[in-house]
Design a protein around this motif. Structure first.
Motif, short mmCIF file in Angstrom:
data_model
loop_
_atom_site.label_atom_id
_atom_site.label_comp_id
_atom_site.label_asym_id
_atom_site.label_seq_id
_atom_site.Cartn_x
_atom_site.Cartn_y
_atom_site.Cartn_z
N LYS A 1 0.80 -1.22 0.00
CA LYS A 1 0.00 0.00 0.00
C LYS A 1 0.84 1.27 0.00
CE LYS A 1 -0.64 0.54 5.03
NZ LYS A 1 -1.64 0.65 6.11
N PHE A 2 2.13 1.17 0.35
CA PHE A 2 3.00 2.35 0.28
C PHE A 2 3.06 2.90 -1.13
CE2 PHE A 2 5.25 3.44 4.15
CZ PHE A 2 4.94 2.39 4.98
N ARG A 3 2.88 2.01 -2.11
CA ARG A 3 2.97 2.42 -3.50
C ARG A 3 1.80 3.27 -3.95
NH1 ARG A 3 8.15 1.60 -5.16
NH2 ARG A 3 8.91 -0.43 -4.46
N ILE A 4 0.69 3.22 -3.22
CA ILE A 4 -0.52 3.91 -3.69
C ILE A 4 -1.04 4.91 -2.66
CG2 ILE A 4 -1.25 2.08 -5.26
CD1 ILE A 4 -3.09 1.03 -3.07
N GLN A 5 -0.18 5.39 -1.81
CA GLN A 5 -0.61 6.35 -0.79
C GLN A 5 -0.40 7.80 -1.24
OE1 GLN A 5 1.47 5.18 2.81
NE2 GLN A 5 -0.33 4.13 3.58
N GLY A 6 -0.43 8.03 -2.54
CA GLY A 6 -0.28 9.39 -3.03
C GLY A 6 1.16 9.86 -3.10
N ILE A 7 2.11 8.95 -2.87
CA ILE A 7 3.52 9.30 -2.98
C ILE A 7 3.90 9.22 -4.45
CG2 ILE A 7 5.87 8.68 -2.29
CD1 ILE A 7 4.68 7.38 0.21
N LYS A 8 4.25 10.35 -5.03
CA LYS A 8 4.50 10.41 -6.47
C LYS A 8 5.93 10.04 -6.84
CE LYS A 8 0.95 13.86 -7.41
NZ LYS A 8 0.66 15.21 -7.97
N SER A 9 6.78 9.82 -5.85
CA SER A 9 8.17 9.49 -6.16
C SER A 9 8.30 8.04 -6.58
CB SER A 9 9.08 9.77 -4.96
OG SER A 9 8.77 8.90 -3.90
N THR A 10 9.36 7.76 -7.35
CA THR A 10 9.61 6.38 -7.77
C THR A 10 10.06 5.53 -6.60
OG1 THR A 10 11.87 6.95 -8.37
CG2 THR A 10 10.23 7.07 -10.11
N ASN A 11 10.53 6.18 -5.54
CA ASN A 11 10.97 5.45 -4.34
C ASN A 11 10.28 6.01 -3.11
OD1 ASN A 11 12.44 7.86 -4.77
ND2 ASN A 11 14.04 7.20 -3.37
N PRO A 12 9.25 5.35 -2.62
CA PRO A 12 8.53 5.88 -1.45
C PRO A 12 9.39 5.95 -0.20
CG PRO A 12 7.81 3.65 -1.99
CD PRO A 12 8.66 4.11 -3.11
N ILE A 13 10.45 5.14 -0.13
CA ILE A 13 11.37 5.19 1.01
C ILE A 13 12.77 5.48 0.47
CG2 ILE A 13 12.44 3.85 2.87
CD1 ILE A 13 9.85 2.29 3.10
N ALA A 14 13.48 6.39 1.16
CA ALA A 14 14.80 6.80 0.70
C ALA A 14 15.83 6.58 1.79
CB ALA A 14 14.79 8.27 0.30
N VAL A 15 17.09 6.51 1.39
CA VAL A 15 18.18 6.44 2.36
C VAL A 15 18.12 7.66 3.27
CG1 VAL A 15 20.69 6.60 2.61
CG2 VAL A 15 19.69 5.05 0.92
N GLY A 16 18.26 7.42 4.57
CA GLY A 16 18.15 8.50 5.55
C GLY A 16 16.81 8.56 6.24
N ASP A 17 15.81 7.87 5.66
CA ASP A 17 14.48 7.84 6.29
C ASP A 17 14.54 7.11 7.63
OD1 ASP A 17 12.70 9.28 4.70
OD2 ASP A 17 12.40 7.62 3.31
N VAL A 18 13.69 7.54 8.54
CA VAL A 18 13.47 6.82 9.80
C VAL A 18 12.16 6.06 9.64
CG1 VAL A 18 13.14 7.00 12.29
CG2 VAL A 18 14.67 8.60 11.12
N VAL A 19 12.20 4.74 9.87
CA VAL A 19 11.03 3.91 9.62
C VAL A 19 10.73 3.01 10.83
CG1 VAL A 19 11.38 3.89 7.13
CG2 VAL A 19 12.44 2.11 8.52
N ASP A 20 9.47 2.63 10.93
CA ASP A 20 9.05 1.61 11.90
C ASP A 20 8.80 0.31 11.13
OD1 ASP A 20 9.07 3.51 13.95
OD2 ASP A 20 6.97 4.03 13.63
N PHE A 21 9.24 -0.81 11.71
CA PHE A 21 9.07 -2.08 11.02
C PHE A 21 8.84 -3.20 12.02
CE2 PHE A 21 13.53 -1.60 12.02
CZ PHE A 21 14.01 -2.85 12.31
N ASP A 22 8.20 -4.25 11.53
CA ASP A 22 7.96 -5.46 12.32
C ASP A 22 8.82 -6.59 11.75
OD1 ASP A 22 5.97 -4.25 13.92
OD2 ASP A 22 4.47 -4.61 12.35
N LEU A 23 9.27 -7.47 12.63
CA LEU A 23 10.09 -8.60 12.19
C LEU A 23 9.21 -9.79 11.84
CD1 LEU A 23 13.06 -8.53 14.73
CD2 LEU A 23 12.98 -7.61 12.39
N GLU A 24 9.65 -10.56 10.85
CA GLU A 24 8.97 -11.81 10.51
C GLU A 24 10.04 -12.86 10.20
OE1 GLU A 24 6.59 -11.41 7.02
OE2 GLU A 24 8.30 -11.20 5.68
#
Length: 316
Positions: free
Chosen positions: A30-53
């Motif tokens: 869903k990150f791809r369709i949240q209105g983010i117009k960039s080719t890369n919704p996540i970039a180096v330097g971003d701070v992110v929350d994630f879950d482990l699997e």
């Protein structure tokens, strides 16, 4: 869990937590369709929350949230003209590396990069690399360009990644900051990063004698920790730099010397083209403003694009 994105390959992201744990992560669709117009919704330097699997005894992460960015450097994506590409995010400063003739860095490229950094209030330092290889005539050109940009307020440093000239000065500016290195392929970004932090041992290549152009050695932006405090973001070489989302009326605001003079123009909405009693045009006539800078301003205003060579980013 929360961490910084250290590397992005388009589909997988290397994320490092504050405890120093490193995980390979991917994003939810869903990150791809949240209105983010960039080719890369996540970039180096971003701070992110994630879950482990865990899958087949391999632990990876799924990113589900991106923290608000303090800033970012963005340019137009060439193959997808209506989209943008975020080069990196949450940067303290950028070192824009410039070479005069091996390969040549045009002022139009420098100025497009600088106004994008100005738009997001990112400090930019200009590094004139390979000064050890220049003859007297080329050194005069370096001195002239440095004079032009110092007059505007930009810090300019002549360096040699190979001989070590002014490398310690650059390191001192970098301490305890997130620093991005940018420039054309072949200007010596990876060589400089290796000189600053030899343990990284990044790959480097020689300039192509046929076209005097650099060969890509960095295919994805990547962040590295330094031993002296701070972080380095090494980026792929950029051939062209498309300016993103600027109205004509605001372009001049990101040229500091034009912004300083616009209050003296007769008209509040002066675009500094053909209007009467324009303070910017008067300053151009008296050489208070460099013609190369004004030419870059006009090209951006008129929507002229630089000529691009397809590079790795534009295939994303």
């Amino acid at each position: 869990m929360t961490g910084h994105v250290y590397k992005s390959t388009g589909s997988w992201y290397t994320v490092k937590t504050q405890l120093g744990e490193v995980y390979q992560c991917r994003i939810k669709g869903k990150f791809r369709i949240q209105g983010i117009k960039s080719t890369n919704p996540i970039a180096v330097g971003d701070v992110v929350d994630f879950d482990l699997e865990t899958n087949n005894d391999e632990v990876s992460g799924i990113i589900h949230h991106i923290h608000d960015r303090t800033n970012y450097i963005v340019r137009k994506s060439v193959n997808l003209s209506k989209q943008t590409h975020i080069i990196s995010a949450n940067i303290d400063q950028v070192f824009l590396m410039i070479t005069i003739d091996n390969p040549p860095t045009l002022t139009s490229f420098i100025d497009r990069f600088l106004i994008t950094a100005e738009a997001y209030s990112i400090k930019t330092i200009l590094l004139f690399n390979k000064v050890d290889t220049y003859n007297d005539e080329t050194l005069l050109e370096v001195k002239y360009l440095a004079h032009v940009y110092r007059k505007i307020g930009y810090e300019c440093i002549g360096i040699s990644a190979k001989t070590g000239k002014n490398i310690e000065k650059v390191k001192n500016i970098m301490r305890d900051k997130v620093s991005m290195f940018a420039g054309h392929s072949g200007v010596g970004k990876s060589t400089l990063v290796n000189a600053i932090e030899p343990t990284l041992n990044l790959k480097t290549k020689e300039i192509s004698n046929l076209h005097m152009q650099g060969q890509h050695t960095t295919t994805f932006a990547e962040m590295f920790d330094t031993s002296f405090g701070g972080k380095i973001i090494d980026t792929p070489g950029i051939k062209g730099f498309g300016v993103v989302d600027m109205d004509k009326e605001e372009v001049g605001d990101y040229f500091p010397e034009i912004f300083e003079l616009k209050q003296d123009c007769k008209f509040n909405n002066c675009l500094h083209l053909h209007e009467p009693k324009c303070a910017v045009k008067q300053a151009l006539d008296t050489n208070e403003i460099a013609y190369s800078r004004y030419r870059s301003y006009m090209q951006i205003l008129e929507g002229e694009e630089e000529h691009y060579r397809t590079d790795n980013w534009d295939n994303e």
